[in-house]
Design a protein around this motif. Structure first.
Motif, PDB file in Angstrom:
ATOM      1  N   LEU A  55       0.884  -1.232   0.029  1.00  0.00           N
ATOM      2  CA  LEU A  55       0.035  -0.018  -0.070  1.00  0.00           C
ATOM      3  C   LEU A  55       0.787   1.281   0.024  1.00  0.00           C
ATOM      4  O   LEU A  55       0.733   2.252  -0.633  1.00  0.00           O
ATOM      5  N   ALA A  56       1.925   1.180   0.923  1.00  0.00           N
ATOM      6  CA  ALA A  56       2.729   2.365   0.919  1.00  0.00           C
ATOM      7  C   ALA A  56       3.485   2.672  -0.484  1.00  0.00           C
ATOM      8  O   ALA A  56       3.597   3.777  -0.580  1.00  0.00           O
ATOM      9  N   LEU A  57       4.034   1.801  -1.180  1.00  0.00           N
ATOM     10  CA  LEU A  57       4.648   1.667  -2.514  1.00  0.00           C
ATOM     11  C   LEU A  57       3.740   2.319  -3.343  1.00  0.00           C
ATOM     12  O   LEU A  57       4.326   3.249  -4.269  1.00  0.00           O
ATOM     13  N   MET A  58       2.622   1.803  -3.435  1.00  0.00           N
ATOM     14  CA  MET A  58       1.535   2.307  -4.570  1.00  0.00           C
ATOM     15  C   MET A  58       0.995   3.892  -4.070  1.00  0.00           C
ATOM     16  O   MET A  58       0.764   4.542  -5.195  1.00  0.00           O
ATOM     17  N   GLU A  59       1.066   4.120  -2.917  1.00  0.00           N
ATOM     18  CA  GLU A  59       0.836   5.674  -2.637  1.00  0.00           C
ATOM     19  C   GLU A  59       2.113   6.708  -2.885  1.00  0.00           C
ATOM     20  O   GLU A  59       2.066   7.737  -3.149  1.00  0.00           O
ATOM     21  N   ARG A  60       3.354   5.811  -2.698  1.00  0.00           N
ATOM     22  CA  ARG A  60       4.638   6.756  -2.870  1.00  0.00           C
ATOM     23  C   ARG A  60       4.981   7.004  -4.475  1.00  0.00           C
ATOM     24  O   ARG A  60       5.483   8.061  -4.785  1.00  0.00           O
ATOM     25  N   PHE A  61       4.841   5.718  -5.229  1.00  0.00           N
ATOM     26  CA  PHE A  61       5.366   6.000  -6.486  1.00  0.00           C
ATOM     27  C   PHE A  61       3.943   6.136  -7.364  1.00  0.00           C
ATOM     28  O   PHE A  61       3.201   5.200  -7.550  1.00  0.00           O
ATOM     29  N   GLU A  62       4.177   7.296  -8.370  1.00  0.00           N
ATOM     30  CA  GLU A  62       2.868   7.405  -9.069  1.00  0.00           C
ATOM     31  C   GLU A  62       2.855   6.454 -10.657  1.00  0.00           C
ATOM     32  O   GLU A  62       1.769   5.984 -10.751  1.00  0.00           O
ATOM     33  N   THR A  63       3.985   6.030 -10.799  1.00  0.00           N
ATOM     34  CA  THR A  63       3.972   5.091 -12.135  1.00  0.00           C
ATOM     35  C   THR A  63       4.775   3.797 -11.812  1.00  0.00           C
ATOM     36  O   THR A  63       5.840   3.724 -10.905  1.00  0.00           O
ATOM     37  N   VAL A  64       4.830   3.019 -12.534  1.00  0.00           N
ATOM     38  CA  VAL A  64       5.667   1.686 -12.122  1.00  0.00           C
ATOM     39  C   VAL A  64       6.913   2.050 -12.578  1.00  0.00           C
ATOM     40  O   VAL A  64       8.123   1.565 -12.067  1.00  0.00           O
ATOM     41  N   ASP A  65       7.226   2.914 -13.546  1.00  0.00           N
ATOM     42  CA  ASP A  65       8.786   3.214 -13.956  1.00  0.00           C
ATOM     43  C   ASP A  65       9.510   3.867 -12.734  1.00  0.00           C
ATOM     44  O   ASP A  65      10.594   3.748 -12.626  1.00  0.00           O
ATOM     45  N   GLU A  66       8.758   4.926 -12.009  1.00  0.00           N
ATOM     46  CA  GLU A  66       9.263   5.383 -10.804  1.00  0.00           C
ATOM     47  C   GLU A  66       9.872   4.559  -9.875  1.00  0.00           C
ATOM     48  O   GLU A  66      10.854   4.651  -9.247  1.00  0.00           O
ATOM     49  N   LEU A  67       9.035   3.536  -9.542  1.00  0.00           N
ATOM     50  CA  LEU A  67       9.253   2.175  -8.597  1.00  0.00           C
ATOM     51  C   LEU A  67      10.577   1.351  -9.217  1.00  0.00           C
ATOM     52  O   LEU A  67      11.489   1.205  -8.558  1.00  0.00           O
ATOM     53  N   ALA A  68      10.459   0.999 -10.587  1.00  0.00           N
ATOM     54  CA  ALA A  68      11.488   0.173 -11.052  1.00  0.00           C
ATOM     55  C   ALA A  68      12.885   0.772 -11.187  1.00  0.00           C
ATOM     56  O   ALA A  68      13.792   0.122 -11.024  1.00  0.00           O
ATOM     57  N   PHE A  69      12.850   2.284 -11.477  1.00  0.00           N
ATOM     58  CA  PHE A  69      14.090   2.923 -11.474  1.00  0.00           C
ATOM     59  C   PHE A  69      14.335   3.990 -10.271  1.00  0.00           C
ATOM     60  O   PHE A  69      15.421   4.618 -10.432  1.00  0.00           O
ATOM     61  N   ALA A  70      13.886   3.737  -9.205  1.00  0.00           N
ATOM     62  CA  ALA A  70      14.061   4.423  -7.832  1.00  0.00           C
ATOM     63  C   ALA A  70      15.551   4.102  -7.349  1.00  0.00           C
ATOM     64  O   ALA A  70      15.940   2.977  -7.673  1.00  0.00           O
ATOM     65  N   ASP A  71      16.179   5.079  -6.678  1.00  0.00           N
ATOM     66  CA  ASP A  71      17.356   4.992  -6.121  1.00  0.00           C
ATOM     67  C   ASP A  71      17.071   3.455  -5.168  1.00  0.00           C
ATOM     68  O   ASP A  71      16.425   3.356  -4.207  1.00  0.00           O
ATOM     69  N   LEU A  72      18.159   2.427  -5.220  1.00  0.00           N
ATOM     70  CA  LEU A  72      17.908   1.196  -4.457  1.00  0.00           C
ATOM     71  C   LEU A  72      18.111   1.382  -3.000  1.00  0.00           C
ATOM     72  O   LEU A  72      17.226   0.779  -2.408  1.00  0.00           O
ATOM     73  N   ASP A  73      19.090   2.413  -2.833  1.00  0.00           N
ATOM     74  CA  ASP A  73      19.275   2.729  -1.047  1.00  0.00           C
ATOM     75  C   ASP A  73      18.011   3.357  -0.654  1.00  0.00           C
ATOM     76  O   ASP A  73      17.719   3.023   0.340  1.00  0.00           O
ATOM     77  N   GLU A  74      17.605   4.160  -1.170  1.00  0.00           N
ATOM     78  CA  GLU A  74      16.216   4.862  -0.780  1.00  0.00           C
ATOM     79  C   GLU A  74      15.028   3.959  -0.579  1.00  0.00           C
ATOM     80  O   GLU A  74      14.463   3.988   0.321  1.00  0.00           O
ATOM     81  N   LEU A  75      15.007   3.092  -1.631  1.00  0.00           N
ATOM     82  CA  LEU A  75      13.831   2.204  -1.961  1.00  0.00           C
ATOM     83  C   LEU A  75      14.002   1.231  -0.658  1.00  0.00           C
ATOM     84  O   LEU A  75      13.162   0.982   0.015  1.00  0.00           O
ATOM     85  N   THR A  76      15.299   0.720  -0.386  1.00  0.00           N
ATOM     86  CA  THR A  76      15.409  -0.116   0.716  1.00  0.00           C
ATOM     87  C   THR A  76      15.237   0.443   1.969  1.00  0.00           C
ATOM     88  O   THR A  76      14.484  -0.086   2.897  1.00  0.00           O
ATOM     89  N   ALA A  77      15.496   1.828   2.183  1.00  0.00           N
ATOM     90  CA  ALA A  77      15.165   2.512   3.684  1.00  0.00           C
ATOM     91  C   ALA A  77      13.748   2.622   3.719  1.00  0.00           C
ATOM     92  O   ALA A  77      13.179   2.463   4.783  1.00  0.00           O
ATOM     93  N   PHE A  78      12.952   2.932   2.608  1.00  0.00           N
ATOM     94  CA  PHE A  78      11.575   3.043   2.784  1.00  0.00           C
ATOM     95  C   PHE A  78      10.750   1.583   2.975  1.00  0.00           C
ATOM     96  O   PHE A  78      10.056   1.845   3.660  1.00  0.00           O
ATOM     97  N   ILE A  79      11.200   0.801   2.417  1.00  0.00           N
ATOM     98  CA  ILE A  79      10.724  -0.491   2.598  1.00  0.00           C
ATOM     99  C   ILE A  79      10.927  -1.061   4.122  1.00  0.00           C
ATOM    100  O   ILE A  79      10.123  -1.492   4.863  1.00  0.00           O
ATOM    101  N   ASP A  80      12.199  -0.660   4.789  1.00  0.00           N
ATOM    102  CA  ASP A  80      12.600  -0.980   6.012  1.00  0.00           C
ATOM    103  C   ASP A  80      11.755  -0.575   6.903  1.00  0.00           C
ATOM    104  O   ASP A  80      11.238  -0.914   8.136  1.00  0.00           O
ATOM    105  N   GLU A  81      11.342   0.826   6.659  1.00  0.00           N
ATOM    106  CA  GLU A  81      10.556   1.873   7.333  1.00  0.00           C
ATOM    107  C   GLU A  81       9.027   1.235   7.482  1.00  0.00           C
ATOM    108  O   GLU A  81       8.584   0.988   8.365  1.00  0.00           O
ATOM    109  N   LYS A  82       8.497   1.117   6.232  1.00  0.00           N
ATOM    110  CA  LYS A  82       7.109   0.701   6.103  1.00  0.00           C
ATOM    111  C   LYS A  82       6.952  -0.952   6.459  1.00  0.00           C
ATOM    112  O   LYS A  82       5.984  -1.037   6.953  1.00  0.00           O
ATOM    113  N   GLY A  83       7.719  -1.612   6.251  1.00  0.00           N
ATOM    114  CA  GLY A  83       7.555  -3.309   6.468  1.00  0.00           C
ATOM    115  C   GLY A  83       7.922  -3.627   7.823  1.00  0.00           C
ATOM    116  O   GLY A  83       7.151  -4.332   8.419  1.00  0.00           O
ATOM    117  N   ARG A  84       9.044  -3.009   8.431  1.00  0.00           N
ATOM    118  CA  ARG A  84       9.618  -3.469   9.756  1.00  0.00           C
ATOM    119  C   ARG A  84       9.808  -4.396  10.183  1.00  0.00           C
ATOM    120  O   ARG A  84      10.162  -4.878  11.347  1.00  0.00           O
TER     121      ARG A  84
END
Length: 410
Positions: free
Chosen positions: A190-219
């Protein structure tokens, strides 16, 4: 002692008006009329019933109506609480519509209208073989039932909304929806779909930033970096939507996410209310490992007083946890289905309770695993239904004997 000299009253309940048929003990018509489905109409009904009892020199009354959603509940309360009617022996039955329709088939060429239905109900009462009257002696059960049924509907709504969101997820990010290791409606998704407007934004997001985001939301991810890589791989393999379509999917997803969160909040509120109401009803079901207060409350709210039932088999039938039989000569079908009738609320809470108990109790876990391995299709659904049927026997015995559950040794 059975009262023979009594009045039979059939009521066809509607949201605004009720059709009433008063029948004498010999089956002859006393009167029929219509009344408003409100307090004044109920008062008029009791006055007419009392008048009929007195004028005919009868000893009591049997009243019946079909189970029509909630439209008859208030009328039942009014009839039970009326002092004039209470001076006579009286029984009140809320009949299964299927029972009435089957009985109606014995009358060929009857017209279809409310007056005729009221007559059929009255005559069904006269012929008997109905079972126990509606149980409303203790309003604590009805109060609990109101809450547990509200929770049932909220859970059903949440399940449907999750399926709608899963469809939107496939449109926006098909690879993520197809990945079995990523739950479609998890907090992270749910958090990913709210954060990223398109699938390309998610596919090519900075990996470190995405990891931190997932670590925060997933826990609870053991390796958030690996999860981030898997999510990006799924995004890269996903279909791409036209911009206009993608924007509309985002809007629909936002509404769906808000709905799911609201429903989850409602369920938590109902759970607290159920637990609070459940405190004033003595029970021994919560001694079963894993069953919990909410599922116990849902079961007891529908069963009410266990002494209404003669055996555990009658409880199972009431819940619809019995199977149809298909037999001809020496052939008997192995793939049988649960009967379609029964109390769906009780069946739901028994199934949910069984699924929870089998994870916490060794005996139920062993039984579930055994039934799961017996067939090659519908394994979980079949094993869970059979485990719930086994739970019925335990529920009946604990409530009947008013004793706590003692887990099997070993």
């Amino acid at each position: 002692m059975k009262i023979v000299n009594q009045l039979f009253v059939g009521i066809d309940v509607g949201s605004r008006n009720n059709a009433v048929y008063l029948m004498k003990p010999d089956g002859e018509k006393h009167s029929s009329f219509r009344m408003q489905n409100n307090r004044g109409g109920a008062k008029m009904l009791t006055e007419r019933i009392v008048s009929a009892i007195q004028s005919q020199g009868l000893e009591g009354v049997v009243i019946g109506m079909e189970a029509t959603s909630i439209y008859g509940d208030s009328l039942v309360y009014a009839l039970r609480e009326d002092g004039k009617l209470g001076q006579y022996p009286r029984k009140i039955h809320v009949l299964n519509p299927k029972l009435v329709n089957k009985f109606k088939e014995s009358y060929p060429e009857l017209p279809k209208n409310d007056d005729v239905d009221a007559f059929v109900i009255a005559d069904k009462l006269r012929f008997g073989r109905i079972g126990k009257e509606v149980y409303m002696d203790d309003y604590r059960y009805k109060a609990l039932q109101t809450l547990t049924r509200a929770r049932f509907y909220a859970v059903q709504d949440l399940t449907r909304e999750k399926q709608r969101f899963a469809n939107y997820l496939f449109l926006k990010c098909s690879g993520l929806a197809q990945d079995k290791d990523i739950a479609n409606t998890s907090a992270t998704t749910l958090a990913l779909m709210e954060r990223f407007e398109t699938v390309d934004e998610l596919a090519f997001a900075d990996l470190d930033e995405l990891t931190a985001f997932i670590d925060e939301k997933g826990r609870n991810f053991a390796d958030p970096a690996a999860k981030a890589k898997a999510i990006q791989a799924a995004a890269r393999n996903s279909y791409r939507l036209p911009v206009t379509v993608n924007n509309s999917v985002n809007q629909a997803m936002a509404v769906s996410i808000a709905t799911m969160r609201a429903l989850e909040k409602q369920i938590k509120v109902l759970d607290k209310a159920i637990e609070q109401q459940f405190k004033i009803i003595p029970n021994t079901l919560t001694s079963i490992p894993g069953i919990g207060k909410v599922y116990s409350a849902g079961i007891i709210a529908e069963i009410c007083d266990i002494h209404r039932f003669q055996s555990q088999a009658s409880v199972a039938k009431f819940a619809g946890l019995v199977w149809t039989q298909h037999q001809s000569g020496e052939f008997e079908a192995q793939d049988r289905k649960l009967i379609k009738s029964g109390n769906r609320f009780l069946r739901y809470y028994l199934l949910e309770a069984a699924n929870s108990v089998r994870r916490c109790d060794s005996e139920f876990r062993r039984y579930y695993d055994l039934k799961y391995k017996e067939v090659n299709k519908h394994q979980h659904k079949r094993a869970l239904a059979l485990t719930a049927r086994k739970l019925v026997r335990l529920v009946f015995r604990l409530l009947k004997d008013n004793r706590l559950y003692k887990p099997p040794e070993g």
